[in-house]
Every structure is written in C-alpha cells, then in structure tokens.
Design a protein around this motif. Structure first.
Motif, PDB file in Angstrom:
ATOM      1  N   PHE A 153      49.051  20.429  58.735  1.00  0.00           N
ATOM      2  CA  PHE A 153      49.847  19.231  58.431  1.00  0.00           C
ATOM      3  C   PHE A 153      49.688  18.831  56.962  1.00  0.00           C
ATOM      4  N   PHE A 194      64.209  18.074  65.800  1.00  0.00           N
ATOM      5  CA  PHE A 194      64.353  16.703  65.313  1.00  0.00           C
ATOM      6  C   PHE A 194      65.731  16.095  65.546  1.00  0.00           C
ATOM      7  N   GLY A 207      49.539   9.036  64.717  1.00  0.00           N
ATOM      8  CA  GLY A 207      50.143  10.206  64.063  1.00  0.00           C
ATOM      9  C   GLY A 207      51.313   9.764  63.202  1.00  0.00           C
ATOM     10  N   ASP A 228      45.684   9.151  61.945  1.00  0.00           N
ATOM     11  CA  ASP A 228      46.266  10.485  61.747  1.00  0.00           C
ATOM     12  C   ASP A 228      45.097  11.384  61.323  1.00  0.00           C
ATOM     13  N   MET A 253      48.822  13.487  54.651  1.00  0.00           N
ATOM     14  CA  MET A 253      49.758  12.522  55.253  1.00  0.00           C
ATOM     15  C   MET A 253      49.232  11.105  55.000  1.00  0.00           C
ATOM     16  N   ASP A 302      40.973  12.488  64.813  1.00  0.00           N
ATOM     17  CA  ASP A 302      41.699  13.364  65.739  1.00  0.00           C
ATOM     18  C   ASP A 302      41.925  12.613  67.050  1.00  0.00           C
ATOM     19  N   ILE A 303      43.180  12.457  67.439  1.00  0.00           N
ATOM     20  CA  ILE A 303      43.464  11.689  68.660  1.00  0.00           C
ATOM     21  C   ILE A 303      42.975  12.401  69.930  1.00  0.00           C
ATOM     22  N   SER A 304      42.679  13.696  69.832  1.00  0.00           N
ATOM     23  CA  SER A 304      42.084  14.386  71.002  1.00  0.00           C
ATOM     24  C   SER A 304      40.765  13.734  71.381  1.00  0.00           C
ATOM     25  N   TYR A 359      56.779  11.688  67.569  1.00  0.00           N
ATOM     26  CA  TYR A 359      56.630  13.125  67.312  1.00  0.00           C
ATOM     27  C   TYR A 359      55.173  13.516  67.043  1.00  0.00           C
ATOM     28  N   SER A 360      54.256  12.870  67.720  1.00  0.00           N
ATOM     29  CA  SER A 360      52.842  13.201  67.518  1.00  0.00           C
ATOM     30  C   SER A 360      52.134  13.570  68.824  1.00  0.00           C
ATOM     31  N   HIS A 402      51.365  17.131  70.541  1.00  0.00           N
ATOM     32  CA  HIS A 402      50.269  18.010  70.122  1.00  0.00           C
ATOM     33  C   HIS A 402      49.102  17.963  71.108  1.00  0.00           C
TER      34      HIS A 402
HETATM   35  C1  LIG Z   1      55.452  15.782  63.395  1.00  0.00           C
HETATM   36  S1  LIG Z   1      54.439  14.640  62.546  1.00  0.00           S
HETATM   37  C2  LIG Z   1      55.162  13.055  62.994  1.00  0.00           C
HETATM   38  C3  LIG Z   1      54.995  12.035  61.895  1.00  0.00           C
HETATM   39  C4  LIG Z   1      55.666  10.677  62.117  1.00  0.00           C
HETATM   40  N1  LIG Z   1      55.107   9.975  63.250  1.00  0.00           N
HETATM   41  C5  LIG Z   1      57.143  10.829  62.268  1.00  0.00           C
HETATM   42  O1  LIG Z   1      57.715  10.352  63.253  1.00  0.00           O
HETATM   43  O2  LIG Z   1      57.773  11.412  61.379  1.00  0.00           O
HETATM   44  C6  LIG Z   1      52.961  14.645  63.528  1.00  0.00           C
HETATM   45  C7  LIG Z   1      51.856  13.808  62.909  1.00  0.00           C
HETATM   46  O3  LIG Z   1      50.812  13.711  63.865  1.00  0.00           O
HETATM   47  C8  LIG Z   1      49.583  14.038  63.249  1.00  0.00           C
HETATM   48  N2  LIG Z   1      48.731  14.675  64.279  1.00  0.00           N
HETATM   49  C9  LIG Z   1      48.981  15.806  64.988  1.00  0.00           C
HETATM   50  N3  LIG Z   1      47.978  16.090  65.817  1.00  0.00           N
HETATM   51  C10 LIG Z   1      47.049  15.099  65.620  1.00  0.00           C
HETATM   52  C11 LIG Z   1      45.773  14.852  66.170  1.00  0.00           C
HETATM   53  N4  LIG Z   1      45.233  15.668  67.093  1.00  0.00           N
HETATM   54  N5  LIG Z   1      45.095  13.760  65.746  1.00  0.00           N
HETATM   55  C12 LIG Z   1      45.633  12.928  64.815  1.00  0.00           C
HETATM   56  N6  LIG Z   1      46.835  13.130  64.237  1.00  0.00           N
HETATM   57  C13 LIG Z   1      47.535  14.197  64.646  1.00  0.00           C
HETATM   58  C14 LIG Z   1      49.926  14.999  62.112  1.00  0.00           C
HETATM   59  O4  LIG Z   1      48.956  15.018  61.097  1.00  0.00           O
HETATM   60  C15 LIG Z   1      51.259  14.442  61.645  1.00  0.00           C
HETATM   61  O5  LIG Z   1      51.096  13.467  60.647  1.00  0.00           O
END
Ligand SMILES: C[S@@+](CC[C@H](N)C(=O)[O-])C[C@H]1O[C@@H](n2cnc3c(N)ncnc32)[C@H](O)[C@@H]1O
Length: 205
Positions: free
Chosen positions: A7, A29, A55, A76, A81, A98-100, A119-120, A123
C-alpha cells in the motif's frame, strides 16, 4: 494480499487509479464516488461529529468531513497513506495499526457517531471481519452507525456472477462481503447495491 509496504508503493498513484476504474465503471471501483458521496451525505445530514475511518487511505472521504468540522479519527497500516492523509488533515487523530489485530489502544478510548470503512475490510477474511465488526459495535455511541462501502454482494450468486464476468482481473486474495451470509452474525445488517460490484452496508448496535 497487499501488505502495508504494497500500500505504501500504491499510495501516490492510488487516487488516479481509483478514478480510472470508477470512470470506466469497471471492477473493482465501479460506483466508488457514489458510495463515498452517499456515506458523506448521510453523515452530514445526521450531524454526526466524531468519525472513525478504518483503512482511510489517502483520506478522500474523511478529508471532506474534516472540512465540515467533524472530529476525525482513523487507523491504517500504510505509513505513506497516513502521511498523505495527515498532511491534508493536520488535526485528525490518525494511527498506524493492523486491523487484523483490532483497534489501537488510543482509538479504543473513544466512542464514535459513525465508523466508516470504505474499500478496506475486504482485506480481512470473513471470520476476521466478524470479530472486528463486533469489536467496532462496542465503540459506537447512542444512535451511531457503521457504514461500510466496498465491493460487496447481496448473496453468493451475485458474487459469483460478478467474479465470472470479471474473469482474470478478479482479485483472489480479497474477501468481499456476501451480506446474506454475514447476516448469520449480524441479523440487522442492511445492504444497498450501488453498482455491479459495489454496495453500502449499514450496521447499528
Ligand atoms: C483500497 S484502500 C481504501 C482507501 C480509502 N478508504 C478509500 O476508500 O479510498 C485500502 C486501505 O486500507 C488499508 N489497509 C488494508 N489492510 C489493512 C490492515 N490489515 N490494517 C490496516 N489498514 C489496512 C490500506 O493501507 C489502504 O490505505
């Protein structure tokens, strides 16, 4: 599966890349701007003040809410980012985590009027989504709401139909919401289809 470094590398081209896919009405998208606009309008109309974005990426949605005077919080795991978003919103409380592993401590100290995730969450695997969403529900204030805007489907048939149409472009490392399956854990979960591949999911306490 994109790592935080992945990312970081995507961050500077992210907005342009999303725009191209959205304007072409193509996966993943298609419907992005409508999804974000809808969530933005609902939050403003409800006069919500304290907003947590999961995210948040480059901060496309929360920057607009920040400009309207909302208190912005976010998590995030991409340093790049976070840099981009923090420059747009110096007063926002943005954290790396990390949201995990759930929300970082500092964010657990607050309650929110709206928690948004655009869109987060795809993952996370479905079982991690369930655990995480249950933890987010505890952070909601009275009359508060979770809005998820993402690649998402009402049922597995719709999911598979889209997957077939997208073909090789389909990202097998991502786990999209199939709402009628999630309802086993969140019976009141609501889904609104926005495009062939996107929708808005609403969840309340
Ligand atoms: C596709 S982007 C979406 C960004 C924004 N929310 C948007 O709508 O455009 C996914 C975002 O989620 C974050 N992300 C993905 N997996 C993550 C995780 N496990 N923990 C924290 N952030 C995460 C990425 O770093 C990225 O900034």
């Amino acid at each position: 599966m994109l790592t935080n470094e992945g990312f970081d590398l995507w961050a500077d081209d992210y907005d342009e890349c999303v725009d191209i896919s959205d304007n072409n009405e193509s996966y993943p998208f298609a419907g992005y701007k409508i999804v974000l606009n809808e969530i933005y309008n609902r939050i403003l109309n409800a006069s919500y003040k304290n907003i947590l974005d999961i995210g948040f990426g480059t901060g496309t949605l929360i920057f607009r809410l920040y400009q309207q005077g909302c208190n912005i919080y976010g998590q995030d795991f991409s340093e790049r980012m976070i840099d981009i978003a923090q420059k747009k919103m110096p007063e926002a409380k943005l954290y790396n985590g990390d949201i995990s592993n759930g929300l970082v401590e500092a964010l657990l100290e607050h309650k929110y009027d709206a928690i948004i995730a655009t869109y987060s969450l795809h993952h996370l695997t479905d079982s991690k989504k369930v655990t995480f969403l249950k933890s987010l529900l505890k952070q909601l204030d009275e009359n508060a709401v979770i809005y998820i805007g993402d690649v998402a489907f009402e049922n597995r048939i719709e999911h598979d139909k889209c997957m077939k149409k997208v073909g090789d472009e389909w990202d097998k490392d991502e786990f999209y919401f199939v709402v009628n399956e999630m309802k086993a854990y969140f019976p009141d979960m609501k889904f609104e289809k926005i495009s062939e591949c996107a929708g808005i999911i609403t969840l309340k306490k």
